[in-house]
Enzyme design. Structure first.
Site, mmCIF file in Angstrom:
data_model
loop_
_atom_site.group_PDB
_atom_site.id
_atom_site.type_symbol
_atom_site.label_atom_id
_atom_site.label_comp_id
_atom_site.label_asym_id
_atom_site.label_seq_id
_atom_site.Cartn_x
_atom_site.Cartn_y
_atom_site.Cartn_z
ATOM 1 N N ARG A 16 0.607 -1.056 0.014
ATOM 2 C CA ARG A 16 0.167 -0.021 0.077
ATOM 3 C C ARG A 16 0.865 1.216 -0.046
ATOM 4 O O ARG A 16 1.926 1.467 0.804
ATOM 5 C CB ARG A 16 -0.749 -0.036 1.318
ATOM 6 C CG ARG A 16 -2.272 0.740 1.147
ATOM 7 C CD ARG A 16 -3.036 0.722 2.401
ATOM 8 N NE ARG A 16 -3.342 -0.882 3.008
ATOM 9 C CZ ARG A 16 -3.553 -1.076 4.076
ATOM 10 N NH1 ARG A 16 -3.815 0.196 5.041
ATOM 11 N NH2 ARG A 16 -3.947 -2.290 4.524
ATOM 12 N N SER A 105 -8.477 -0.107 -0.657
ATOM 13 C CA SER A 105 -9.349 -0.620 0.267
ATOM 14 C C SER A 105 -10.063 0.569 0.899
ATOM 15 O O SER A 105 -10.760 1.527 0.052
ATOM 16 C CB SER A 105 -8.498 -1.204 1.503
ATOM 17 O OG SER A 105 -9.358 -1.779 2.468
ATOM 18 N N HIS A 106 -9.932 1.122 2.149
ATOM 19 C CA HIS A 106 -10.577 2.113 2.721
ATOM 20 C C HIS A 106 -10.014 3.367 2.931
ATOM 21 O O HIS A 106 -9.959 3.994 3.770
ATOM 22 C CB HIS A 106 -11.320 1.630 3.896
ATOM 23 C CG HIS A 106 -10.123 1.256 5.108
ATOM 24 N ND1 HIS A 106 -9.703 -0.017 4.977
ATOM 25 C CD2 HIS A 106 -9.845 1.636 5.980
ATOM 26 C CE1 HIS A 106 -8.783 -0.340 5.927
ATOM 27 N NE2 HIS A 106 -8.871 0.927 6.659
ATOM 28 N N LYS A 115 -3.572 -6.426 -3.272
ATOM 29 C CA LYS A 115 -3.994 -7.752 -2.352
ATOM 30 C C LYS A 115 -3.684 -8.868 -3.168
ATOM 31 O O LYS A 115 -4.281 -8.878 -4.370
ATOM 32 C CB LYS A 115 -5.431 -7.474 -1.535
ATOM 33 C CG LYS A 115 -5.705 -6.394 -0.576
ATOM 34 C CD LYS A 115 -7.006 -6.432 -0.203
ATOM 35 C CE LYS A 115 -7.185 -5.437 0.815
ATOM 36 N NZ LYS A 115 -8.561 -5.114 1.403
ATOM 37 N N ASP A 244 -16.917 -1.313 2.510
ATOM 38 C CA ASP A 244 -15.834 -0.379 2.325
ATOM 39 C C ASP A 244 -15.381 -0.264 0.778
ATOM 40 O O ASP A 244 -16.307 -0.860 -0.082
ATOM 41 C CB ASP A 244 -14.658 -0.767 2.975
ATOM 42 C CG ASP A 244 -13.899 -2.275 2.496
ATOM 43 O OD1 ASP A 244 -14.723 -2.669 1.888
ATOM 44 O OD2 ASP A 244 -12.965 -2.237 2.923
ATOM 45 N N ASP A 246 -13.366 -1.721 -1.367
ATOM 46 C CA ASP A 246 -13.311 -2.675 -2.316
ATOM 47 C C ASP A 246 -14.248 -3.897 -1.719
ATOM 48 O O ASP A 246 -14.011 -4.991 -2.342
ATOM 49 C CB ASP A 246 -11.811 -3.177 -2.111
ATOM 50 C CG ASP A 246 -11.491 -3.685 -0.921
ATOM 51 O OD1 ASP A 246 -11.812 -3.160 0.252
ATOM 52 O OD2 ASP A 246 -10.413 -4.530 -1.009
ATOM 53 N N ASP A 248 -14.447 -5.766 0.711
ATOM 54 C CA ASP A 248 -14.190 -7.151 1.566
ATOM 55 C C ASP A 248 -14.640 -6.828 3.136
ATOM 56 O O ASP A 248 -14.541 -7.893 3.936
ATOM 57 C CB ASP A 248 -12.780 -7.323 1.316
ATOM 58 C CG ASP A 248 -11.757 -6.732 1.768
ATOM 59 O OD1 ASP A 248 -12.165 -5.514 2.101
ATOM 60 O OD2 ASP A 248 -10.596 -6.819 1.630
ATOM 61 N N ARG A 249 -14.972 -5.655 3.393
ATOM 62 C CA ARG A 249 -15.663 -5.594 4.791
ATOM 63 C C ARG A 249 -17.006 -4.755 4.713
ATOM 64 O O ARG A 249 -17.520 -4.030 3.788
ATOM 65 C CB ARG A 249 -14.691 -4.312 5.413
ATOM 66 C CG ARG A 249 -13.362 -5.041 5.470
ATOM 67 C CD ARG A 249 -12.291 -4.218 6.403
ATOM 68 N NE ARG A 249 -12.371 -2.932 6.200
ATOM 69 C CZ ARG A 249 -12.459 -1.614 6.665
ATOM 70 N NH1 ARG A 249 -12.568 -1.873 8.212
ATOM 71 N NH2 ARG A 249 -12.464 -0.301 6.403
ATOM 72 N N HIS A 331 -14.429 -7.594 8.433
ATOM 73 C CA HIS A 331 -13.814 -8.785 7.447
ATOM 74 C C HIS A 331 -14.588 -10.100 8.270
ATOM 75 O O HIS A 331 -14.766 -10.497 9.208
ATOM 76 C CB HIS A 331 -12.579 -9.048 7.794
ATOM 77 C CG HIS A 331 -11.552 -8.104 6.874
ATOM 78 N ND1 HIS A 331 -11.396 -8.119 5.493
ATOM 79 C CD2 HIS A 331 -10.914 -7.003 7.416
ATOM 80 C CE1 HIS A 331 -10.670 -7.092 5.195
ATOM 81 N NE2 HIS A 331 -10.271 -6.417 6.377
#
Length: 467
Positions: A16, A105-106, A115, A244, A246, A248-249, A331
């Protein structure tokens, strides 16, 4: 040819950085070359590549594909979509043995990252450090890979809907749900998914926009749920789901606008799952409420507390054969009738299914939960060189007392008042603290113990750090 990464970008769970400052196309190319080389040496085949809606993502995707093919791996490009759609492309296709999602992501809009999944397992920690060593040494295979484009969105949505298998459509006909994609990558899949669900569905911000014009796409911060709360209240909906950046959460609120935090969602999933898989082992991270671990035990399951971090949890699930796991951060991982990765869209479907099977509305399920008093995650800046050492000092001091300590990830101390946690973040120069009690006085005493331990290590909780 060699490449040096900026020292801040190779993280514990992913890669990141800030576009134009610490991360750019040359880094993406080097990641592709290293990943392809490792995959070829392990006898692996094709790599699926996807990306989120950030403005920098297409540029990084192009460079990543160049790197992968230059080291002799064939690439399956699935285009823009949610991170779990990339995981699905890797898990469901027989000819694909690796996957890389370009996503910030966030994080704020000027960030991006990667990822990865490698032959069905999370690629993190030492794997990521290895990419840095290989780049510095120019230890890359040469080759001429190909790239093809593959549409997976419709197949992915079909697979999500299998989470409602065995539930009669009429049981869902009265369903009224609000959804907030937050201008993140969930948008296209969410539109297709809700179009095929029974009931009424009200969607916010499904247009993918990497500048996030409406609110920041992090549903674990309550302020980012304000639009969803307003929608649920205005339309008198059953509950609301948020994602979020992407997807995944997951974030959720009930019909009264109360937040259902990650560990509370896991309580619902656990109760539902343990009816189908009696005695199952269910994993949650060290930040989760005691109420969750008690719920798993009460319904005949085996609770396991494990380290925070999506890659660490996924690895522990594989090792133990656990069908369900989750983290405070939203998650949620279903290996029961799914693939074991974190997919917020699938988690939303399983929440609908759980509510039907348990015969209670999401609001009733939330209302039945014990009222625990807890702090949010308290995050404060501690120098990178000091953060793990400070936790070791706390652990050492507590070992000389009769304190009840779980030190799987930092220190989690259980007392008559409840519990408190102090751990070092793996991704930032911060310490994270949390405490939970069933009385305000108990909570004050627990926070006092955290402050006392910090003071003994020459630190204080004063400086709050942003996410």
């Amino acid at each position: 040819m060699t490449h040096q990464f900026h020292p801040t970008v190779l993280r514990e769970y992913d890669i990141r950085g800030i576009i134009g400052e610490t991360l750019g196309p040359d880094d993406a190319r080097a990641i592709g070359r290293g990943f392809a080389t490792l995959l070829r040496r392990a006898g692996g085949g094709k790599v699926a590549v996807g990306y989120d809606g950030r403005t920098s993502s297409p540029m990084l995707e192009q460079a990543l594909v160049e790197g992968l093919t230059a080291s002799g791996v064939d690439v399956v490009r699935i285009g823009m979509g949610a991170t779990p759609m990339l995981y699905y492309a890797e898990a469901s296709a027989e000819d694909v043995e690796g996957g890389i999602q370009i996503t910030g992501s966030h994080n704020p809009a000027n960030y991006n990252g990667f990822k990865m999944v490698f032959m069905g397992r999370p690629f993190f920690g030492a794997d990521i450090r290895k990419l840095g060593e290989m780049a510095a040494a120019g230890d890359w295979l040469e080759g001429e890979g190909t790239s093809e484009t593959r549409e997976v969105l419709d197949a992915y949505v079909d697979r999500l809907l299998e989470g409602l298998a065995g539930i009669a459509p009429e049981a869902l006909s009265g369903l009224r749900v609000g959804w907030d994609a937050g201008n993140g990558a969930a948008g296209p899949a969410l539109e297709k998914l809700t179009a095929r669900l029974p009931g009424e569905h009200f969607l916010l911000f499904t247009e993918v926009d990497g500048t996030f014009p409406n609110h920041h796409p992090d549903p674990t911060e309550e302020k980012n749920l304000a639009d969803l709360k307003a929608l649920v209240a205005a339309k008198n909906l059953d509950f609301g789901i948020a994602f979020d950046g992407d997807a995944d959460r997951i974030g959720a609120i009930d019909g009264q606008g109360r937040v259902i935090w990650g560990d509370q969602l896991l309580m619902i999933y656990a109760e539902d799952l343990l009816k189908m898989v009696p005695g199952a082992l269910i994993i949650a991270d060290v930040k989760a409420s005691r109420a969750l671990f008690d719920t798993v035990s009460r319904h005949g399951g085996v609770p396991l507390m494990w380290k925070t971090g999506h890659s660490l949890i996924k690895s522990k699930m594989k090792e133990t054969g656990s069908p369900l796991a989750g983290e405070m951060s939203g998650h949620v991982f279903f290996a029961h009738e799914y693939y074991g990765y974190d997919d917020a869209l699938y988690a939303a479907i399983r929440l609908i299914a759980a509510s039907v099977r348990l015969g209670q509305s999401v609001t009733q399920l939330r209302g039945a939960m014990p009222a625990m008093l807890n702090t949010p995650e308290l995050r404060f800046q501690v120098d990178e060189s000091r953060k793990f050492a400070a936790i070791d000092e706390v652990r050492q001091r507590l070992s000389l007392t009769d304190a009840q300590v779980n030190d799987i990830d930092g220190v989690r101390v259980t007392t008559a008042d409840g519990w408190w946690l102090l751990r070092a973040s793996n991704t930032q120069d911060v310490l994270v603290a949390r405490a939970e009690s069933d009385s305000p006085e108990g909570l004050d005493r627990l926070i006092g113990q955290i402050d006392e331990q910090l003071e003994l290590s020459g630190l204080e909780r004063g400086v709050q750090a942003a996410h």
